[in-house]
Each structure stands twice: as C-alpha cells, then as structure tokens.
Design an enzyme around this catalytic site. Structure first.
Site, PDB file in Angstrom:
ATOM      1  N   SER A 259       4.574   1.912   7.954  1.00 11.96           N
ATOM      2  CA  SER A 259       4.272   0.763   7.174  1.00 11.96           C
ATOM      3  C   SER A 259       5.337   0.745   6.249  1.00 11.96           C
ATOM      4  O   SER A 259       6.161   1.352   5.840  1.00 11.96           O
ATOM      5  CB  SER A 259       3.251   1.329   6.207  1.00 11.96           C
ATOM      6  OG  SER A 259       2.070   1.786   6.683  1.00 11.96           O
ATOM      7  N   GLY A 260       5.591  -0.674   6.002  1.00 15.09           N
ATOM      8  CA  GLY A 260       6.970  -1.202   5.013  1.00 15.09           C
ATOM      9  C   GLY A 260       8.023  -1.612   5.769  1.00 15.09           C
ATOM     10  O   GLY A 260       8.931  -2.153   5.391  1.00 15.09           O
TER      11      GLY A 260
ATOM     12  N   HIS B 134       0.711  -1.190   0.120  1.00 18.40           N
ATOM     13  CA  HIS B 134      -0.184   0.020  -0.141  1.00 18.40           C
ATOM     14  C   HIS B 134       0.847   1.144  -0.120  1.00 18.40           C
ATOM     15  O   HIS B 134       0.215   2.322  -0.109  1.00 18.40           O
ATOM     16  CB  HIS B 134      -1.030   0.190   1.304  1.00 18.40           C
ATOM     17  CG  HIS B 134      -0.461   0.282   2.495  1.00 18.40           C
ATOM     18  ND1 HIS B 134      -0.314  -0.627   3.507  1.00 18.40           N
ATOM     19  CD2 HIS B 134      -0.020   1.304   3.220  1.00 18.40           C
ATOM     20  CE1 HIS B 134       0.544  -0.249   4.649  1.00 18.40           C
ATOM     21  NE2 HIS B 134       0.422   1.161   4.416  1.00 18.40           N
TER      22      HIS B 134
ATOM     23  N   ASP C 159      -0.153  -7.801   1.424  1.00 17.83           N
ATOM     24  CA  ASP C 159       0.340  -6.400   1.833  1.00 17.83           C
ATOM     25  C   ASP C 159       1.807  -6.370   1.557  1.00 17.83           C
ATOM     26  O   ASP C 159       2.610  -5.874   2.712  1.00 17.83           O
ATOM     27  CB  ASP C 159      -0.148  -5.740   3.000  1.00 17.83           C
ATOM     28  CG  ASP C 159       0.111  -4.101   2.944  1.00 17.83           C
ATOM     29  OD1 ASP C 159       0.439  -3.674   1.827  1.00 17.83           O
ATOM     30  OD2 ASP C 159      -0.266  -3.712   3.982  1.00 17.83           O
TER      31      ASP C 159
ATOM     32  N   GLY D 202       2.762   5.345   8.056  1.00 21.92           N
ATOM     33  CA  GLY D 202       4.011   5.404   7.472  1.00 21.92           C
ATOM     34  C   GLY D 202       5.125   4.461   8.014  1.00 21.92           C
ATOM     35  O   GLY D 202       6.123   4.297   7.450  1.00 21.92           O
TER      36      GLY D 202
END
Length: 256
Positions: A203-204, A62, A106, A201
């Site tokens: 995120s990843g 995402h 994801d 953020g």
C-alpha cells in the site's frame, strides 16, 4: 469482503516486526534502480511511498503515519546498511476526504523533516502529465518490501518488484460489483493465473505504466493473487495531481 487494511492490522499483531507488505510472483529489484521508493515505518508498521519532491512523499491515505513515523529513502535491504540511506522524521501530512468505507481518495502527502539529497540512489518520480485511462492490457510495474508467497506472512528483506497487467475500469467494476464500487478515481490490475500481485503494506507504493507514474497501491481481495479479483489503485487524475502540486508548493515558515 475483507480488505488489505484489515489484514494489515492482523499482520501487525501476528508478526514480530509488524511487517505488512507483499510482492507476489516478482523478483528482487536491482539495488537503487527505483530511487524514488520510500519506506515508511511507524512503531513496526510499514508502508511504501514515492518521493515526489525533495521533502514530500506520496503514499496511501490508509497508511498509518504520525509523529512516530520515520521515512527512509535509498533503502534496498532493510537489514543491511548502505551509504545511500537517508532517514527523516515525520513533519506533517495531508489527505483529501479519504473514505475508509468506499476507499475513495486513498492518497496523502507526507512532508519530511528535511530535504533529501538527490543522487543516483535517491531521486524524485515525476507526477504524471497525462490523465487518460490506462488501456486494458497495458503492462505496468510496482515494487515493495514484502513476502513473496501469498500464504506466508514473512516479509522479504530486499526490495521486490513485479509486472502486472492493467484491466479496464469496466471489467474491474464488474468483478468487484458485489463488494465495492470502483470509481473513476481508481484503476486496476489483474492476473487471472493467480501467480502475481501486490498485497498488504505494498500500500502506498507507485504503479508505473509505460514509464509514467499512474497509480498508488490501495486495496485488494483478502487473499492476495486472487484469480477472480483485481487489485485496485488510486488513479492519479488531473484533479488529484493539481491538488498535490498546489499543496507541496505552498510556502511555509518551516526551517530545515
């Protein structure tokens, strides 16, 4: 329930630099103690990632990446230059049937425009070699560049890190049952005190448990560090890891 990806979009509108990442209840990481951390920037939008090969980064599906994306390695402070920073352009990316509604699959791989020079400040985090579920109660850790308070959308300048406790998939599914299905491709961490968490953020970024790369920061409750809802990660299954290895080891005609 609104997920981080929606909050991320809102933050990119509200914040001057479009920052979208949080570490709640953590502390500053020792400079370059996590040499695998990557900072992905796309027109002010930022995500974290993990260097898994000299020219490949693993992040969340995402996260926004495109031809405008730059990938920075060796970063500690976002505003203070250091001799270890290596900056690359986006070459290409590939994801595997990511479903925005279910949040399944994801993850994606991003190829850099060149190969990183590996050293003490920039290095690879190996993909896992075992794929059993992370046991309930296992202490894991992650890192990111973001705010340190869940109610203030002001990002930190330096890389922050936090320790989080894994909970079983069954416990996680029970807590999320009215909002989303927790699948075998996911794992979770939870802090019942509401004092520690990852958030937008981050995120990843990588989740590391017992010194092994086990997950990728994916989504969580609208309010970070929610004492009722866990944070959720893409679990690095054997199937996922085999697919990633196959893709990053394909021969191409790319000239560096």
């Amino acid at each position: 329930m609104l997920f981080w990806i929606l909050a991320c979009l809102l933050a990119s509108l509200l914040l001057p630099n479009g920052e979208c990442s949080d570490i709640i209840g953590g502390q500053e990481a020792a400079p370059h103690s996590r040499p695998y951390m990557a900072l992905l920037e796309t027109n002010g939008y930022r995500c974290a990632g993990t260097l898994i090969k000299a020219d490949w980064v693993l992040t969340a599906a995402h996260c926004k990446v495109n031809s405008a994306t730059t990938i920075k390695l060796g970063v500690h402070s976002k505003t203070v230059a250091n001799k270890y920073v290596q900056t690359f352009k986006y070459l290409r990316s590939k994801k595997r049937n990511y479903n925005m509604r279910t949040r399944n699959n994801d993850f994606k791989i991003v190829q850099l425009s060149g190969k990183a020079k590996l050293n003490t400040a920039v290095n690879i985090l190996p993909l896992p070699e075992k794929f059993d579920d992370v046991k309930d109660g296992t202490v894991c850790n992650t890192a990111g560049w973001g705010t340190t308070k869940k109610d203030i959308l002001q990002p930190a300048d330096k890389l922050m890190e936090v320790s989080l406790t894994a909970i079983s998939r069954e416990k996680c599914a029970e807590k999320w049952k009215s909002d989303i299905k927790i699948t075998k491709n996911m794992m979770c961490t939870f802090d019942a005190s509401g004092k520690k968490d990852v958030c937008r953020g981050d995120s990843g970024g990588p989740l590391i448990c017992e010194e092994m790369f086990r997950g990728i920061v994916s989504f969580g409750p609208e309010l970070c560090a929610n004492p009722k809802l866990p944070s959720v990660y893409t679990f690095l299954t054997k199937d996922y890891v085999n697919w990633i290895k196959k893709e990053i080891n394909k021969k191409t005609n790319t000239i560096y």
